[in-house]
Design an enzyme around this catalytic site. Structure first.
Site, mmCIF file in Angstrom:
data_model
loop_
_atom_site.group_PDB
_atom_site.id
_atom_site.type_symbol
_atom_site.label_atom_id
_atom_site.label_comp_id
_atom_site.label_asym_id
_atom_site.label_seq_id
_atom_site.Cartn_x
_atom_site.Cartn_y
_atom_site.Cartn_z
ATOM 1 N N CYS A 1 -0.928 7.956 -9.036
ATOM 2 C CA CYS A 1 0.031 8.289 -7.968
ATOM 3 C C CYS A 1 -0.725 8.749 -6.715
ATOM 4 O O CYS A 1 -0.411 8.326 -5.591
ATOM 5 C CB CYS A 1 0.965 9.395 -8.454
ATOM 6 S SG CYS A 1 2.139 9.948 -7.227
ATOM 7 N N PHE B 1 0.541 4.218 3.793
ATOM 8 C CA PHE B 1 0.359 3.984 2.352
ATOM 9 C C PHE B 1 0.727 2.560 1.998
ATOM 10 O O PHE B 1 0.870 2.207 0.874
ATOM 11 C CB PHE B 1 1.191 4.983 1.538
ATOM 12 C CG PHE B 1 0.933 6.402 1.967
ATOM 13 C CD1 PHE B 1 -0.370 6.831 2.178
ATOM 14 C CD2 PHE B 1 1.966 7.284 2.190
ATOM 15 C CE1 PHE B 1 -0.626 8.123 2.578
ATOM 16 C CE2 PHE B 1 1.721 8.576 2.591
ATOM 17 C CZ PHE B 1 0.428 8.997 2.788
ATOM 18 N N TRP C 1 -2.454 5.785 -5.229
ATOM 19 C CA TRP C 1 -1.489 4.889 -4.578
ATOM 20 C C TRP C 1 -1.232 5.357 -3.146
ATOM 21 O O TRP C 1 -1.084 4.549 -2.228
ATOM 22 C CB TRP C 1 -0.179 4.888 -5.366
ATOM 23 C CG TRP C 1 0.886 4.004 -4.764
ATOM 24 C CD1 TRP C 1 1.099 2.692 -5.001
ATOM 25 C CD2 TRP C 1 1.884 4.393 -3.796
ATOM 26 N NE1 TRP C 1 2.156 2.218 -4.268
ATOM 27 C CE2 TRP C 1 2.652 3.255 -3.508
ATOM 28 C CE3 TRP C 1 2.199 5.578 -3.153
ATOM 29 C CZ2 TRP C 1 3.717 3.268 -2.620
ATOM 30 C CZ3 TRP C 1 3.254 5.595 -2.261
ATOM 31 C CH2 TRP C 1 4.008 4.445 -2.002
ATOM 32 N N HIS C 2 -1.182 6.681 -2.971
ATOM 33 C CA HIS C 2 -0.879 7.205 -1.645
ATOM 34 C C HIS C 2 -2.015 6.983 -0.659
ATOM 35 O O HIS C 2 -1.776 6.870 0.547
ATOM 36 C CB HIS C 2 -0.547 8.695 -1.725
ATOM 37 C CG HIS C 2 0.868 8.942 -2.129
ATOM 38 N ND1 HIS C 2 1.251 9.011 -3.448
ATOM 39 C CD2 HIS C 2 1.989 9.103 -1.400
ATOM 40 C CE1 HIS C 2 2.554 9.210 -3.510
ATOM 41 N NE2 HIS C 2 3.034 9.273 -2.280
ATOM 42 N N GLY C 3 -3.237 6.994 -1.151
ATOM 43 C CA GLY C 3 -4.322 6.783 -0.203
ATOM 44 C C GLY C 3 -5.661 6.689 -0.898
ATOM 45 O O GLY C 3 -5.875 7.319 -1.938
#
Lengths: 482, 546
Positions: free
Chosen positions: A319, A482, A322-324
């Site tokens: 997670c 993102f 995924w954001h960065g």
């Protein structure tokens, strides 16, 4: 073309009018064209990438449907996932991996010419990749029949309201809606416009105003300590919420005007009483995606506490990633995994402590305390999410309480305008009041069935609040990155 | 509609139309109120109104940015108007001039326009292209400007231009205080700050030069095109154009030269553009105030003193250049007289500048404790004719300490005639007060001086009201007035005033009286933060200064 631009308002008005003017059988063509136009307004070349990301899972799903061979189906599933994740990795993670490897190898005095991609990250790639991944997995699982019409499938993937920052809609919910004739329903259009209006309020009045304060501190984080860091961190909690929830609401509202229902993405996350509940309220479309396509396949909570904790760690590590592509985002994800693991492990202990302290006899106070603690845990984690570098994040986290005297002496100049800060804080209060009324179902009741002038006055009030107190400098939505 | 069964009925469309119409009316109303309550008070709007009132009589028009706005004084050139504004670059100058000339040039015959090191810098254009669009849309043809400048976001900018209330709702809750509006005199904005007193001069110069010139194209073709258009427009209207290299501080110039190594080359390029025109005069004052930071309020903006000097010089130079073009000797004679008067005023200003610098240095010595050396220098300066306020204060202090308070004729005359800022004269100039506030209080524990000159034919004696408004812990306060070999003394134990008579001043003599208070006090209420002593007002003056 950001939602908070004149360009979008004109685009959306034209698309909505054209949509309801066309016969149903041709509407997908309009939506496909409009969505690609919307996407290409950022960088036209990346439309090819979007098209490729659409064509591969579509073709793989069709081929999957035509074969009974389990091996072949697996192979096609692997192909679909590999292409999606491959493109995502290449664009989003290649440089991060190269940089990280370079640092590690440098420690061993090894110098290697590692690949480095000097291109902009395609807008929305994380969102549409997860959308297409869920499609091919659902088809593989037999939960969704493959869409044979490439145009409709492509319109579903590129559907402009959630395209660049979600919600990450499930194809099994979205694709059938392209086949449903949507009649222009006055009530639904009004509902959609209210959603959009509320989203604009959160984004333009609150998030963009708070951005000035947060940026002033976080862009020079090492130069501050104590109260400015604390204030900026609290304000960022609201900035990120209003920014992202604002985008989601505009997307949901725009889709609703056109007759589409998108999933709810935020449900008062800061009123959550635990980290687990926070994730049932924050970015719901992502957390439920991770639950359905990662956590449960990994075994979820069915294989004992140890495995459950490991699964939580893996899911939230991903997670964060995924954001960065950065250690700050990974740390943010890992922190949340630790909160959740802590929640699982200390559950019985906390229940016992609450009993001993007498809190279990005071459920309201107990609940409020849990909400307060959860909010602060989430806020602490946002430090890593917002900080520009890991060093900055560590500085902020370790200097939050290094207060200098006089207390208010070293705020950046932007904080010296009490009226501006007053608008921001007042708007947050308005938001909380609306949230409260919404949750109690009172807002809808208050407006439903009321004379026209009351609903008009309310809507004019909201529109003028945005026009008068909004920040019109086209700040991009945070989640675009993102 | 594609779906006849839908409830998107004619009624809905009517309601939507009504909603949007009412919305448009509300936007128009709010916008109108915003213009009236807020924008009309801005200096841009006020300057426009001022110009509209006197446009028929304007003969000399100053255009440019804040350098011109603060540096070219309308007080010193008759029938002039300063139509400059902050960050106004050549594109905006062009549209403003075009707008001014729309109804014909009238009496306008000269346009004064700065040409400076940052005048063609691309950043000037890019940063300030659409500054205050609510105002500029009156002057600018934005469609043309967008084409020339290459602006792709014209529509959004026009929205901002047409609806300036967007995002500015708080302005409605902060009524503009008329006393806090920047005063302008026919567009000229005076700033009295003294840059020489700032300790961070080098940093200011560095930041200002970098802000204007670092990392940008110093000779932007778009600005050059607009510059040419200004010259064409002026030539077409038969106007003379005076291009002025505005003065800057040496520190700024040195910093600017880091970004533009060949300043001469830069100005040669500009000069090359002027070749086709015969209506242009270029005047160079760029280095005129090097080492004179007291003429600026920041590293590159003139203050009121600098503006006065520059404008007079500019006007004298302009008149001189046009002398030969006058038709007859009589006109030339009158013009020579005008020029001589201007040159005389400039020489007086020059002298004041020189004396001010010298007085400041001597004053610093005096305050640093080197009193004897400072007094000797002050005496020498005084004898050379330096009657600056600081010199006179030192001379008066010396006279008060040394003798019986009788002033020498030269000092008495100097006190009487010199233009000292805090001097107040009473009784037809026979009493001159120095060191008092404008409302005649002693301040900060410093003495004040009363120079009293008796007529040649009779002795003179004056009565004064001596008062003190202090109360509470500040009391008692004792006031003493020394002079003429006597001391008048009064102790205030409550707020009151007393009538006192100073010792007689013999005929033909000027005498100095020194007024002191032994303590200071601050008026209650918080608005007036001065540390006052006692107040002294001649009775014959009717209780107030003449």
């Amino acid at each position: 073309m950001a939602f908070n631009s004149l360009h979008f308002l004109i685009f959306f008005s034209v698309v909505a009018l054209a949509y309801f003017s066309l016969p149903h059988r041709h509407r997908w063509v309009l939506l496909l064209g409009a969505s690609y136009y919307f996407y290409m307004s950022w960088k036209a070349e990346y439309a090819v990438l979007l098209l490729f990301s659409t064509a591969v899972p579509w073709a793989a799903a069709l081929a999957m449907d035509r074969t009974d061979s389990r091996g072949a189906r697996r192979l096609l599933l692997g192909l679909g996932i590999a292409v999606g994740l491959g493109l995502l990795s290449a664009f989003k993670y290649l440089n991060f991996v190269s940089d990280s490897l370079r640092v590690i190898l440098a420690a061993w005095s090894i110098s290697l010419d590692l690949p480095y991609l000097r291109v902009l990250l395609p807008v929305g790639i994380s969102f549409y990749t997860f959308h297409t991944l869920s499609y091919i997995i659902d088809v593989y699982r037999g939960q969704l029949r493959p869409e044979r019409h490439f145009g409709i499938f492509a319109a579903g993937v590129a559907f402009f309201p959630p395209l660049v920052a979600g919600p990450i809609e499930r194809p099994r919910n979205l694709l059938p809606q392209f086949r449903t004739p949507h009649r222009p329903d006055e009530r639904r259009i009004a509902d959609g416009l209210w959603f959009m209006l509320w989203g604009f309020f959160l984004k333009i009045v609150i998030a963009d105003r708070l951005a000035g304060y947060v940026d002033a501190v976080y862009n020079d984080a090492a130069g501050f300590s104590g109260l400015p860091l604390l204030a900026a961190t609290y304000l960022y909690s609201y900035q990120i919420y209003c920014d992202f929830a604002g985008y989601s609401l505009i997307a949901i509202g725009a889709a609703r005007v056109l007759g589409f229902s998108l999933m709810e993405n935020f449900r008062r996350p800061y009123s959550a009483a635990s980290a687990a509940e926070f994730w049932r309220r924050w970015h719901i479309s992502l957390s439920s995606w991770l639950r359905d396509y990662l956590y449960i396949p990994l075994g979820g909570n069915r294989r004992g506490t140890g495995r459950r904790c490991l699964n939580l760690f893996v899911v939230f590590f991903i997670c964060g990633l995924w954001h960065g592509a950065g250690w700050t985002f990974i740390t943010w994800g890992v922190l949340h995994s630790l909160y959740l693991i802590g929640g699982v492990v200390t559950g019985p202990l906390r229940a016992k402590a609450a009993g001993r302290l007498g809190l279990s006899r005071l459920p309201r106070l107990h609940g409020a305390l849990k909400v307060l603690i959860t909010f602060h845990l989430a806020t602490f984690a946002w430090i890593f999410f917002r900080a520009n570098t890991m060093d900055d994040a560590v500085h902020v986290a370790t200097h939050l309480f290094s207060w200098r005297t006089p207390l208010f002496s070293d705020f950046p100049p932007v904080f010296s305008n009490p009226a501006d800060l007053g608008i921001a804080l007042g708007a947050i209060l308005v938001m909380e009041a609306v949230h409260f009324l919404q949750e109690k179902g009172m807002l809808r009741e208050m407006l439903a069935g009321k004379p026209l002038w009351i609903t008009w006055a309310a809507s004019y009030g909201a529109v003028f609040a945005i026009l008068l107190f909004g920040v019109f400098r086209k700040t991009p939505f945070i989640y675009f990155q993102f | 509609m594609a779906d006849p069964g839908s409830n998107m009925t004619r009624g809905f469309m009517t309601r939507a139309g009504a909603y949007l119409t009412l919305f448009a009316l509300l936007v128009w109303g709010v916008n109108a109120v915003y213009h009236r309550q807020v924008l009309s008070k801005y200096i841009l709007a006020r300057t426009d109104r001022a110009f509209a009132q006197c446009r028929g009589g304007v003969e000399v028009l100053f255009l440019g940015d804040s350098h011109a706005q603060h540096g070219l004084s309308t007080l010193d050139i008759p029938n002039s108007f300063n139509f400059s504004s902050q960050a106004e670059h050549y594109a905006l100058n062009y549209y403003k001039l075009k707008s001014v000339l729309a109804g014909g040039p009238g009496r306008l015959r000269t346009v004064v326009l700065p040409v400076e090191l940052h005048s063609f810098a691309a950043r000037t254009l890019e940063t300030h292209y659409f500054r205050d669009p609510w105002y500029w849309r009156r002057h600018v043809d934005y469609v043309e400007a967008a084409r020339m400048i290459g602006d792709a976001s014209l529509a959004g900018r026009m929205i901002a231009a047409c609806f300036p209330f967007l995002g500015n709702g708080m302005d409605f809750f902060h009524p503009v205080d008329p006393d806090k509006l920047t005063p302008e005199v026919r567009g000229f904005v005076q700033n009295r700050d003294d840059f020489s007193l700032r300790p961070d001069r080098a940093a200011v110069a560095r930041d200002r030069a970098a802000g204007q010139l670092s990392g940008t194209n110093h000779f932007d073709d778009r600005l050059a095109a607009y510059f040419k258009r200004i010259l064409d427009l002026a030539a077409h209207a038969g106007l003379e154009v005076i291009l002025v290299r505005m003065p800057v501080t040496r520190a700024y110039f040195d910093e600017a030269r880091r970004f533009i190594p060949s300043v001469e080359g830069y100005y040669e390029t500009v000069g090359g553009m002027l070749a086709p025109y015969d209506n242009i005069v270029t005047l160079d004052y760029q280095a005129s105030f090097f080492g004179e930071d007291g003429m600026f309020w920041d590293s590159d903006h003139l203050n009121a003193a600098g503006a006065e000097y520059l404008t007079l010089s500019l006007w004298a130079d302009t008149l001189e250049r046009s002398l030969a073009a006058l038709p007859d000797e009589a006109a030339r004679g009158r013009r020579r007289g005008d020029i001589a008067a201007l040159r005389f005023t400039i020489s007086e200003l020059d002298q004041r500048r020189r004396y001010g610098r010298e007085a400041m240095q001597i004053g610093e010595m005096y305050r640093a404790g080197r009193k004897e050396a400072a007094m000797a220098l002050a005496q020498a300066a005084f004898e050379r004719g330096n009657h600056d306020g600081d010199i006179l204060s030192m001379m008066l202090a010396s006279a008060a300490e040394s003798g019986n308070g009788t002033l020498g004729t030269a000092l008495a005359d100097a006190v009487k005639t010199s233009p000292i800022p805090d001097k107040v004269a009473f009784a037809g100039g026979r009493i001159v007060a120095l060191g008092l506030t404008v409302d005649l209080w002693t301040t900060d524990g410093n003495p004040a001086y009363l120079a009293v000159a008796a007529p040649e034919d009779r002795p003179d004696r004056h009565e004064f009201w001596l008062s003190c408004d202090a109360s509470g812990d500040a009391l008692p306060i004792t006031a003493t007035i020394d002079g003429g070999g006597r001391q008048v003394r009064h102790t205030f134990r409550e707020p009151s005033r007393v009538r006192i008579t100073l010792p007689e001043v013999p005929s033909g003599v000027s005498r100095l009286f020194v007024v002191r208070a032994d303590k200071t006090w601050v008026p209650p209420g918080g608005k007036d933060t001065r540390r006052l002593g006692v107040r002294i007002v001649p009775v014959e003056a009717g209780g107030g200064p003449s």
